[in-house]
Design an enzyme around this catalytic site. Structure first.
Site, PDB file in Angstrom:
ATOM      1  N   SER A   1       0.836  -1.202   0.000  1.00 22.19           N
ATOM      2  CA  SER A   1       0.000   0.000   0.000  1.00 22.19           C
ATOM      3  C   SER A   1       0.867   1.246   0.000  1.00 22.19           C
ATOM      4  O   SER A   1       1.978   1.248   0.553  1.00 22.19           O
ATOM      5  CB  SER A   1      -0.858  -0.020   1.268  1.00 22.19           C
TER       6      SER A   1
ATOM      7  N   TYR B   1      -1.897  -1.465  11.228  1.00 19.94           N
ATOM      8  CA  TYR B   1      -2.171  -1.958   9.874  1.00 19.94           C
ATOM      9  C   TYR B   1      -1.055  -1.530   8.915  1.00 19.94           C
ATOM     10  O   TYR B   1      -0.485  -2.345   8.188  1.00 19.94           O
ATOM     11  CB  TYR B   1      -3.530  -1.444   9.366  1.00 19.94           C
TER      12      TYR B   1
ATOM     13  N   LYS C   1       2.080  -3.697   6.651  1.00 17.86           N
ATOM     14  CA  LYS C   1       2.454  -3.632   5.228  1.00 17.86           C
ATOM     15  C   LYS C   1       3.959  -3.391   5.099  1.00 17.86           C
ATOM     16  O   LYS C   1       4.639  -4.000   4.284  1.00 17.86           O
ATOM     17  CB  LYS C   1       1.670  -2.528   4.513  1.00 17.86           C
TER      18      LYS C   1
HETATM   19  C1  UD1 Z   1      -7.088   4.348   4.003  1.00 19.45           C
HETATM   20  C2  UD1 Z   1      -5.977   4.045   4.955  1.00 19.45           C
HETATM   21  C3  UD1 Z   1      -4.859   3.370   4.198  1.00 19.45           C
HETATM   22  C4  UD1 Z   1      -5.373   2.084   3.590  1.00 19.45           C
HETATM   23  C5  UD1 Z   1      -6.578   2.382   2.727  1.00 19.45           C
HETATM   24  C6  UD1 Z   1      -7.224   1.063   2.350  1.00 19.45           C
HETATM   25  C7  UD1 Z   1      -6.122   5.790   6.674  1.00 19.45           C
HETATM   26  C8  UD1 Z   1      -5.474   6.966   7.275  1.00 19.45           C
HETATM   27  N1  UD1 Z   1      -5.527   5.258   5.606  1.00 19.45           N
HETATM   28  O1  UD1 Z   1      -6.588   5.238   3.005  1.00 19.45           O
HETATM   29  O2  UD1 Z   1      -3.801   3.071   5.077  1.00 19.45           O
HETATM   30  O3  UD1 Z   1      -4.373   1.482   2.819  1.00 19.45           O
HETATM   31  O4  UD1 Z   1      -7.551   3.146   3.426  1.00 19.45           O
HETATM   32  O5  UD1 Z   1      -8.314   1.282   1.537  1.00 19.45           O
HETATM   33  O6  UD1 Z   1      -7.156   5.365   7.114  1.00 19.45           O
HETATM   34  N2  UD1 Z   1     -12.912  10.670   3.543  1.00 19.45           N
HETATM   35  C9  UD1 Z   1     -13.938  11.553   3.854  1.00 19.45           C
HETATM   36  N3  UD1 Z   1     -15.100  11.050   4.374  1.00 19.45           N
HETATM   37  C10 UD1 Z   1     -15.280   9.696   4.582  1.00 19.45           C
HETATM   38  C11 UD1 Z   1     -14.237   8.805   4.240  1.00 19.45           C
HETATM   39  C12 UD1 Z   1     -13.064   9.326   3.728  1.00 19.45           C
HETATM   40  O7  UD1 Z   1     -13.809  12.763   3.694  1.00 19.45           O
HETATM   41  O8  UD1 Z   1     -16.370   9.311   5.062  1.00 19.45           O
HETATM   42  C13 UD1 Z   1     -11.664  11.197   2.982  1.00 19.45           C
HETATM   43  C14 UD1 Z   1     -10.439  10.891   3.818  1.00 19.45           C
HETATM   44  O9  UD1 Z   1     -10.249  11.855   4.808  1.00 19.45           O
HETATM   45  C15 UD1 Z   1      -9.346  10.873   2.749  1.00 19.45           C
HETATM   46  C16 UD1 Z   1     -10.064  10.373   1.489  1.00 19.45           C
HETATM   47  O10 UD1 Z   1     -11.450  10.575   1.738  1.00 19.45           O
HETATM   48  O11 UD1 Z   1      -8.892  12.166   2.515  1.00 19.45           O
HETATM   49  C17 UD1 Z   1      -9.825   8.903   1.213  1.00 19.45           C
HETATM   50  O12 UD1 Z   1     -10.118   8.189   2.396  1.00 19.45           O
HETATM   51  P1  UD1 Z   1     -10.128   6.584   2.449  1.00 19.45           P
HETATM   52  O13 UD1 Z   1     -10.982   6.066   1.341  1.00 19.45           O
HETATM   53  O14 UD1 Z   1     -10.463   6.177   3.837  1.00 19.45           O
HETATM   54  O15 UD1 Z   1      -8.642   6.187   2.065  1.00 19.45           O
HETATM   55  P2  UD1 Z   1      -7.255   6.619   2.761  1.00 19.45           P
HETATM   56  O16 UD1 Z   1      -7.467   7.305   4.043  1.00 19.45           O
HETATM   57  O17 UD1 Z   1      -6.474   7.341   1.723  1.00 19.45           O
END
Ligand code: UD1
Length: 342
Positions: free
Chosen positions: A127, A152, A156
């Site tokens: 990842s 987690y 990785k």
């Molecule tokens: C997350 C994990 C990452 C993992 C990946 C697996 C964290 C910090 N990182 O990545 O280690 O490999 O998932 O899929 O958790 N967001 C919103 N509202 C929401 C959900 C997400 O605004 O309800 C935003 C988050 O703040 C982020 C973006 O969307 O900026 C992507 O979020 P997400 O899909 O959870 O992925 P990551 O955080 O990048």
């Protein structure tokens, strides 16, 4: 005779899409999954897409005896794609030992099995979390890894080290670690896709569940980041594009085209998109208006990351092809099918 590939975690989100692409490319697949975060029904849906039902073994690879028996049962395995792992960041902070045991012991058992039963090749699901918040963007494969933010993420990083050290030490092993950016979307048939248990933690499942009426509103975590619109930036890659990269990686190993015994590739699109751009893209692609509000940043989130894909594009001859709107529409079509929405 078709070459046989073991896909661990093959009923999961990325695993199931990869099984489809492997079967489309003519490989015979054996899936191993403990069904802790996926459903047995996925097998029927893979069969509907490809016409072939993959062989399935329900098993947790932490069990060394049963893992050994698996290798004995399938003596013709040519390679392994190892997806099976626990992957919820927040949960990993609550139950770290489960994460370390599940993610690390399973990898070590597989590597033992590979050595003992003569399976040379492994492709591993890593990842972009291993980069943390990089100082320089986009990130190349040479960008230094950072200390992990969660158990987690640490699994990785440690898994990459276990692989690298093992492949270096044991002449018979070869492997590729694929560092995924943010996989989203679903198969165009809407027969397989991402189905999180409980409240989704990831952005796109939360969006589609909100659009489907399962959630009242999407919370956008933060609008005060140092980005053009203030929301955080990620590199969102279509899951089918991602799955195809695994077939290319397998072929690279089987045809001995790898340049080193252990290689690492970034798998992304090369384009960074903000949360608000994804929200707008979803509305445009589907015509569904999303109820969302801006809330505080989510602890542990990084501000921005996207991939430099030059090395993967050139070395693998692979490129992410599908655009954001097409991908978000596929996620929506999947959600609609699962929820019975017309
Ligand atoms: C997350 C994990 C990452 C993992 C990946 C697996 C964290 C910090 N990182 O990545 O280690 O490999 O998932 O899929 O958790 N967001 C919103 N509202 C929401 C959900 C997400 O605004 O309800 C935003 C988050 O703040 C982020 C973006 O969307 O900026 C992507 O979020 P997400 O899909 O959870 O992925 P990551 O955080 O990048």
């Amino acid at each position: 005779m078709a070459l046989q590939i073991l896909v661990t975690g093959g009923t999961g989100y990325i695993g199931s899409h990869t099984v489809v692409e492997l079967q489309n490319a003519g490989y015979k697949v054996v899936i191993v999954d403990d069904l802790s975060n996926s459903s047995i029904d996925v097998l029927d849906n893979i069969e509907k897409i490809t016409g072939i039902k993959p062989i399935f073994e329900q098993l947790n690879l932490v069990d060394a005896e049963r893992t050994g028996a698996l290798f004995r049962k399938y003596p013709d395995l040519q390679a392994i794609i190892h997806f099976a792992a626990s992957k919820a960041v927040g949960e990993s902070v609550q139950i770290p030992l489960h994460y370390y045991r599940n993610n690390l012991v399973s990898l070590m058992n597989l590597l033992d099995g590979q050595r003992k039963y003569g399976v040379a090749n492994i492709v591993f699901s890593s990842s972009c979390t291993v980069y943390g918040q990089p100082e320089v963007l986009p990130v190349t494969e040479q960008t230094p890894r950072k200390d992990a933010e969660s158990p987690y993420g640490n699994t990785k990083r440690i898994s990459e080290d276990i692989l690298n050290d093992s492949i270096r030490a044991y002449p018979e092993l070869r492997g590729i670690a694929l560092r995924y950016f943010n996989p989203i979307g679903a198969h165009e048939s809407a027969l397989i896709g991402e189905l999180p248990l409980g409240v989704p933690q990831n952005l796109v499942p939360f969006i589609t569940q909100t659009a489907a009426g399962l959630r009242d509103e999407l919370k956008v975590f933060g609008n005060d980041y140092d980005t053009p619109d203030g929301s955080a930036i990620r590199d969102y890659i279509n899951v089918v594009d991602l799955a195809k990269a695994h077939v290319v990686a397998i072929e690279r190993l089987l045809n001995k085209k790898n340049k080193a015994k252990y290689e690492v590739f970034n798998l992304g699109t090369g384009e960074g998109l903000s949360v608000l751009q994804v929200v707008k893209g979803f509305e445009k692609a589907t015509g569904v208006e999303l109820n969302y509000k801006i809330v505080d940043r989510r602890p542990g989130d990084i501000e921005k990351i996207w991939a430099d894909t030059t090395y993967a594009n050139q070395e693998l001859g692979w490129k992410a092809e599908k655009g954001l709107e097409e991908t978000l529409l596929s996620a929506w079509n999947w959600e609609k099918r699962v929820r019975g929405i017309q």
